[in-house]
Design a protein around this motif. Structure first.
Motif, PDB file in Angstrom:
ATOM      1  N   LEU A  71       0.830  -1.206   0.000  1.00 23.05           N
ATOM      2  CA  LEU A  71       0.000   0.000   0.000  1.00 23.05           C
ATOM      3  C   LEU A  71       0.868   1.261   0.000  1.00 23.05           C
ATOM      4  CD1 LEU A  71      -2.787  -1.098   2.516  1.00 23.05           C
ATOM      5  CD2 LEU A  71      -3.006  -0.805   0.037  1.00 23.05           C
ATOM      6  N   ALA A  72       1.970   1.214   0.709  1.00 29.73           N
ATOM      7  CA  ALA A  72       2.878   2.365   0.717  1.00 29.73           C
ATOM      8  C   ALA A  72       3.424   2.624  -0.681  1.00 29.73           C
ATOM      9  CB  ALA A  72       4.025   2.107   1.706  1.00 29.73           C
ATOM     10  N   GLU A  73       3.662   1.544  -1.412  1.00 28.91           N
ATOM     11  CA  GLU A  73       4.145   1.679  -2.799  1.00 28.91           C
ATOM     12  C   GLU A  73       3.072   2.293  -3.683  1.00 28.91           C
ATOM     13  OE1 GLU A  73       5.157  -1.372  -6.456  1.00 28.91           O
ATOM     14  OE2 GLU A  73       5.640  -2.002  -4.396  1.00 28.91           O
ATOM     15  N   LEU A  74       1.799   1.866  -3.498  1.00 31.75           N
ATOM     16  CA  LEU A  74       0.707   2.392  -4.323  1.00 31.75           C
ATOM     17  C   LEU A  74       0.410   3.855  -4.007  1.00 31.75           C
ATOM     18  CD1 LEU A  74      -1.813  -0.608  -4.230  1.00 31.75           C
ATOM     19  CD2 LEU A  74      -0.369   0.103  -6.147  1.00 31.75           C
ATOM     20  N   LEU A  75       0.557   4.219  -2.731  1.00 32.84           N
ATOM     21  CA  LEU A  75       0.196   5.573  -2.298  1.00 32.84           C
ATOM     22  C   LEU A  75       1.385   6.526  -2.278  1.00 32.84           C
ATOM     23  CD1 LEU A  75      -2.177   4.629   0.671  1.00 32.84           C
ATOM     24  CD2 LEU A  75      -2.838   5.453  -1.602  1.00 32.84           C
ATOM     25  N   PHE A  76       2.550   6.019  -2.552  1.00 29.33           N
ATOM     26  CA  PHE A  76       3.766   6.850  -2.565  1.00 29.33           C
ATOM     27  C   PHE A  76       3.961   7.561  -1.221  1.00 29.33           C
ATOM     28  CE2 PHE A  76       2.088   6.791  -6.923  1.00 29.33           C
ATOM     29  CZ  PHE A  76       3.135   6.170  -7.578  1.00 29.33           C
ATOM     30  N   CYS A  77       3.835   6.796  -0.134  1.00 29.01           N
ATOM     31  CA  CYS A  77       4.001   7.388   1.183  1.00 29.01           C
ATOM     32  C   CYS A  77       4.653   6.366   2.114  1.00 29.01           C
ATOM     33  CB  CYS A  77       2.659   7.860   1.743  1.00 29.01           C
ATOM     34  SG  CYS A  77       1.478   6.535   2.065  1.00 29.01           S
ATOM     35  N   THR A  78       4.853   6.743   3.357  1.00 24.78           N
ATOM     36  CA  THR A  78       5.502   5.861   4.331  1.00 24.78           C
ATOM     37  C   THR A  78       4.473   4.895   4.914  1.00 24.78           C
ATOM     38  OG1 THR A  78       5.035   7.352   6.171  1.00 24.78           O
ATOM     39  CG2 THR A  78       7.077   7.739   4.916  1.00 24.78           C
ATOM     40  N   PRO A  79       4.945   3.754   5.466  1.00 23.21           N
ATOM     41  CA  PRO A  79       4.029   2.815   6.129  1.00 23.21           C
ATOM     42  C   PRO A  79       3.222   3.481   7.247  1.00 23.21           C
ATOM     43  CG  PRO A  79       6.132   1.743   5.721  1.00 23.21           C
ATOM     44  CD  PRO A  79       6.315   3.181   5.366  1.00 23.21           C
ATOM     45  N   ARG A  80       3.811   4.437   7.924  1.00 26.82           N
ATOM     46  CA  ARG A  80       3.089   5.130   8.998  1.00 26.82           C
ATOM     47  C   ARG A  80       1.901   5.901   8.425  1.00 26.82           C
ATOM     48  NH1 ARG A  80       5.711   9.622  13.146  1.00 26.82           N
ATOM     49  NH2 ARG A  80       3.754  10.120  14.251  1.00 26.82           N
ATOM     50  N   ASN A  81       2.108   6.589   7.318  1.00 32.41           N
ATOM     51  CA  ASN A  81       1.015   7.344   6.702  1.00 32.41           C
ATOM     52  C   ASN A  81      -0.046   6.424   6.111  1.00 32.41           C
ATOM     53  OD1 ASN A  81       1.919   9.915   7.312  1.00 32.41           O
ATOM     54  ND2 ASN A  81       3.131  10.101   5.422  1.00 32.41           N
ATOM     55  N   VAL A  82       0.363   5.209   5.680  1.00 30.14           N
ATOM     56  CA  VAL A  82      -0.610   4.258   5.153  1.00 30.14           C
ATOM     57  C   VAL A  82      -1.672   3.956   6.205  1.00 30.14           C
ATOM     58  CG1 VAL A  82      -0.941   1.856   4.467  1.00 30.14           C
ATOM     59  CG2 VAL A  82       0.886   3.198   3.439  1.00 30.14           C
ATOM     60  N   LYS A  83      -1.247   3.742   7.441  1.00 25.37           N
ATOM     61  CA  LYS A  83      -2.193   3.414   8.510  1.00 25.37           C
ATOM     62  C   LYS A  83      -3.167   4.581   8.739  1.00 25.37           C
ATOM     63  CE  LYS A  83       1.101   0.306  10.738  1.00 25.37           C
ATOM     64  NZ  LYS A  83       1.920   0.022  11.953  1.00 25.37           N
ATOM     65  N   PHE A  84      -2.660   5.794   8.616  1.00 24.81           N
ATOM     66  CA  PHE A  84      -3.527   6.975   8.768  1.00 24.81           C
ATOM     67  C   PHE A  84      -4.568   7.008   7.647  1.00 24.81           C
ATOM     68  CE2 PHE A  84      -4.325  11.437   7.556  1.00 24.81           C
ATOM     69  CZ  PHE A  84      -4.985  11.864   8.703  1.00 24.81           C
ATOM     70  N   VAL A  85      -4.138   6.727   6.397  1.00 25.05           N
ATOM     71  CA  VAL A  85      -5.043   6.712   5.258  1.00 25.05           C
ATOM     72  C   VAL A  85      -6.108   5.634   5.425  1.00 25.05           C
ATOM     73  CG1 VAL A  85      -5.217   6.230   2.775  1.00 25.05           C
ATOM     74  CG2 VAL A  85      -3.383   7.702   3.645  1.00 25.05           C
ATOM     75  N   LEU A  86      -5.704   4.447   5.841  1.00 20.46           N
ATOM     76  CA  LEU A  86      -6.650   3.345   6.019  1.00 20.46           C
ATOM     77  C   LEU A  86      -7.697   3.694   7.075  1.00 20.46           C
ATOM     78  CD1 LEU A  86      -4.188   0.308   5.915  1.00 20.46           C
ATOM     79  CD2 LEU A  86      -5.794   1.016   4.128  1.00 20.46           C
ATOM     80  N   ARG A  87      -7.253   4.330   8.143  1.00 19.57           N
ATOM     81  CA  ARG A  87      -8.201   4.702   9.200  1.00 19.57           C
ATOM     82  C   ARG A  87      -9.242   5.692   8.669  1.00 19.57           C
ATOM     83  NH1 ARG A  87      -4.731   5.482  12.694  1.00 19.57           N
ATOM     84  NH2 ARG A  87      -4.439   7.752  12.609  1.00 19.57           N
ATOM     85  N   ARG A  88      -8.794   6.649   7.878  1.00 26.81           N
ATOM     86  CA  ARG A  88      -9.735   7.640   7.302  1.00 26.81           C
ATOM     87  C   ARG A  88     -10.731   6.978   6.360  1.00 26.81           C
ATOM     88  NH1 ARG A  88      -7.662  12.837   4.564  1.00 26.81           N
ATOM     89  NH2 ARG A  88      -9.934  13.063   4.498  1.00 26.81           N
ATOM     90  N   LEU A  89     -10.256   6.046   5.542  1.00 27.48           N
ATOM     91  CA  LEU A  89     -11.147   5.382   4.604  1.00 27.48           C
ATOM     92  C   LEU A  89     -12.145   4.484   5.322  1.00 27.48           C
ATOM     93  CD1 LEU A  89      -8.696   4.473   1.681  1.00 27.48           C
ATOM     94  CD2 LEU A  89     -10.369   6.329   1.771  1.00 27.48           C
ATOM     95  N   GLU A  90     -11.718   3.886   6.427  1.00 30.70           N
ATOM     96  CA  GLU A  90     -12.656   3.089   7.228  1.00 30.70           C
ATOM     97  C   GLU A  90     -13.724   3.984   7.841  1.00 30.70           C
ATOM     98  OE1 GLU A  90     -11.329  -0.903   9.159  1.00 30.70           O
ATOM     99  OE2 GLU A  90      -9.872   0.648   9.753  1.00 30.70           O
ATOM    100  N   GLU A  91     -13.331   5.152   8.319  1.00 30.33           N
ATOM    101  CA  GLU A  91     -14.291   6.090   8.902  1.00 30.33           C
ATOM    102  C   GLU A  91     -15.332   6.543   7.875  1.00 30.33           C
ATOM    103  OE1 GLU A  91     -11.819   9.173  10.392  1.00 30.33           O
ATOM    104  OE2 GLU A  91     -11.142   8.030  12.157  1.00 30.33           O
ATOM    105  N   LYS A  92     -14.905   6.653   6.612  1.00 34.35           N
ATOM    106  CA  LYS A  92     -15.834   7.011   5.547  1.00 34.35           C
ATOM    107  C   LYS A  92     -16.763   5.854   5.193  1.00 34.35           C
ATOM    108  CE  LYS A  92     -12.911  10.376   3.075  1.00 34.35           C
ATOM    109  NZ  LYS A  92     -13.886  11.449   2.795  1.00 34.35           N
ATOM    110  N   GLY A  93     -16.412   4.659   5.618  1.00 33.53           N
ATOM    111  CA  GLY A  93     -17.211   3.494   5.277  1.00 33.53           C
ATOM    112  C   GLY A  93     -16.937   2.963   3.888  1.00 33.53           C
TER     113      GLY A  93
END
Length: 588
Positions: A32-54
């Motif tokens: 996911l970090a490769e797909l999003l061009f970000c760090t593994p730490r930021n990936v977890k932040f992105v996943l949490r936001r997308l889960e909150e959106k449902g």
């Protein structure tokens, strides 16, 4: 596109091919970090936001050998449509168009999103402190590349420039006569070598300057100075004289019964003597409020000397690549697209195929051109493609086609002509404008030619290339549509250096064709009609140009749009359009 939406699209695009049977996608944080061009730490932040959106369900792997999985809870199309709707509701049209353009989804879904945009486009009202503004929004597949009437080229350019600029006189199609415009009166001497125009007083340009006879004079001089492709039309004009601010006289080298047609053409749209840098200045019913790569805004000119437009603003969005077979004009606050009235009008002019005699090749052989004539079967293309192709053409004027016999073609005869021409299997290039209908017709012709062994390579071009390219390709598929003053338009097609005809025929053929028009402007209407007949017949007999089909203009208008009148180019008169409010309609 907000970051959450962008992240969802990026992840979906990268993982949509790796779903399990239950819909779960095995994936690692590193992937996911490769797909999003970000760090593994930021990936977890992105996943949490997308889960909150449902939008997703994320199950992290726990323990050795247990991988993480991701489930997409919302179809990508649904998310994209939600985002498009939100952008449109907030007036962020440009972002909505970019989103649709960039979305890597199937064409059915993309067309569905275009439909939503078309519902939003149309005439709508925007509240102001003291009143409301009526705003018409349209979308175009090609950008507006030219706003100079001296170099008008495409149908849409002619349409837009006609809203910005005015001419001395106006042609009326019903009476086939000329009406006052910038000039309220005109006269000529007995032999029609001196034409005098008396200008209206108080006409202002968009920047407030008064329009005078010197502006008219400088407009013709400007055509010469800029070497407009249409300058040959004005070859009889020796000089332009001014007498005070409101009288202008054109002195001609020989009698010219056609001069009012020239005085009313777009090339003679009057511009100020002193041109300022920036947006073009005219005296027409609309002026340019904004001109950007992706958007053109026209605003009603309150100081217009004629009828002030009933629409306050026109927004034209440019999105290269959009495919539109018919133009739609709907009200943004109504979703019932089916509740429309159709307006159609057969166009004056036709689609045609022309050979490029400025390049060497087999197409110089008459037998080869006759073979292509037989392959470009006007009956077959209508039967196979239909759409806006309505009848076979035997010339640019439908009246000529109606009195002509156009027999169906024979593939056997085409094959025999091709053999007699000495064709040896070489590939010829077919140039055409890169639009849906032209692509369909070009592919149709390529497939038909392949039946007898003739090889064509399709070469789509952008408008900017079609303006100037003359040496590419042996054949070109093109369209010539004539405005209301069809005599002027047809003469322009034959004499304007910028038309396909004048760029594709070689000097010898052009000289033979142009000789037919010597003294044309001194003839009365019957004499001019005879010249047009001989010119069209010459193209037909020599197969320099192959007439194709006449085209029908079709538009769909919401039932509450009034003042509809489709012009010869297939567009509504912007100055006359208005919207009838829902609360004024009778209740069923």
């Amino acid at each position: 596109m907000d970051s959450g939406m962008q992240h969802y699209v990026q992840i979906h695009r990268g993982l949509r091919e790796t779903k399990n049977a239950d819909g779960a996608v095995p994936v690692t944080i590193e992937k996911l970090a490769e797909l999003l061009f970000c760090t593994p730490r930021n990936v977890k932040f992105v996943l949490r936001r997308l889960e909150e959106k449902g939008w997703i369900r994320w199950t992290p792997g726990r323990g050795r050998g247990n991988g993480s999985t991701l489930v997409f809870l919302r179809p990508i199309g649904e998310v994209l449509e939600m985002k498009v709707d939100a952008l449109l509701e907030n007036g962020r049209m440009s972002e909505a168009l970019d989103l649709i353009s960039d979305a890597q989804v199937d064409e059915n879904l993309k067309q569905k999103m275009w439909t939503r945009v078309n519902v939003y486009l149309g005439l709508r009202s925007e509240p102001e402190e003291s009143s409301t503004r009526d705003v018409l929004q349209m979308i175009r597949g090609q950008r507006l590349e030219n706003v100079d009437p001296a170099f008008a080229y495409t149908v849409f350019e002619v349409y837009i420039l006609g809203q910005l600029f005015d001419t001395l006189v106006d042609y009326d199609t019903v009476s086939e006569s000329f009406l006052p415009k910038l000039a309220h009166r005109w006269e000529s001497n007995d032999d029609r070598t001196r034409w005098t125009f008396y200008l209206r007083k108080g006409v202002r340009f968009h920047d407030g300057r008064l329009l005078t006879s010197r502006d008219v004079q400088s407009t013709l001089y400007r055509l010469r100075r800029k070497n407009s492709p249409a300058i040959k039309l004005f070859g009889d004009v020796e000089d332009v004289e001014t007498f005070g601010d409101y009288v202008v006289v054109f002195r001609l080298s020989r009698p010219n019964a056609f001069f009012l047609h020239l005085a009313g053409c777009l090339y003679m749209a009057v511009l100020p003597v002193e041109e300022k840098e920036g947006l073009p200045i005219g005296s027409g019913p609309f002026r340019i409020g904004k001109l950007e790569k992706s958007k053109l805004t026209l605003t009603a000119f309150d100081g217009y000397f004629g009828y002030r437009p009933l629409i306050d603003r026109v927004d034209v969005w440019f999105l290269p690549g959009i495919e539109q077979e018919s133009r739609t004009y709907h009200l943004s606050d109504q979703d019932d697209v089916e509740d429309s009235k159709e307006l159609s009008k057969p166009g004056m002019g036709c689609r045609y195929l022309i050979f490029n005699f400025r390049t060497p090749g087999i197409h110089h052989d008459p037998e080869f051109r006759e073979a292509v004539r037989l392959l470009y079967d006007r009956h077959a293309i209508i039967e196979d493609l239909g759409g806006n192709l309505i009848e076979p053409a035997a010339g640019f004027l439908p009246s000529r086609s109606k009195r002509s016999v156009i027999p169906p073609s024979s593939l056997d005869e085409a094959s025999e002509r091709l053999r007699r021409s000495g064709y040896e299997g070489q590939t010829l290039q077919l140039v055409f404008m890169d639009r849906k209908q032209e692509r369909l017709e070009a592919q149709w012709l390529k497939d038909r030619c392949s039946l007898v062994g003739l090889k064509l390579e399709l070469c789509p071009q952008e408008i900017s290339l079609c303006r100037t390219e003359s040496e590419s390709g042996e054949l070109a598929l093109a369209t010539e549509m004539l405005e209301d003053d069809w005599e002027l338009e047809l003469l322009n097609f034959f004499l304007n250096e910028g038309t396909y005809l004048n760029r594709k025929l070689d000097d010898r053929r052009l000289a033979e064709l142009h000789r037919l028009f010597d003294g044309f402007m001194g003839k009365e209407k019957a004499g001019r009609a005879e010249v047009f007949e001989r010119a069209q017949a010459l193209l037909e007999q020599e197969n320099w140009l192959l007439y194709g089909t006449h085209i029908n203009h079709r538009g769909y208008f919401n039932r509450n749009l009034y003042g509809l009148r489709m012009d010869s180019l297939g567009f509504p008169n912007l100055s006359r359009l208005w919207v009838k409010s829902e609360n004024t309609r009778e209740k069923d």
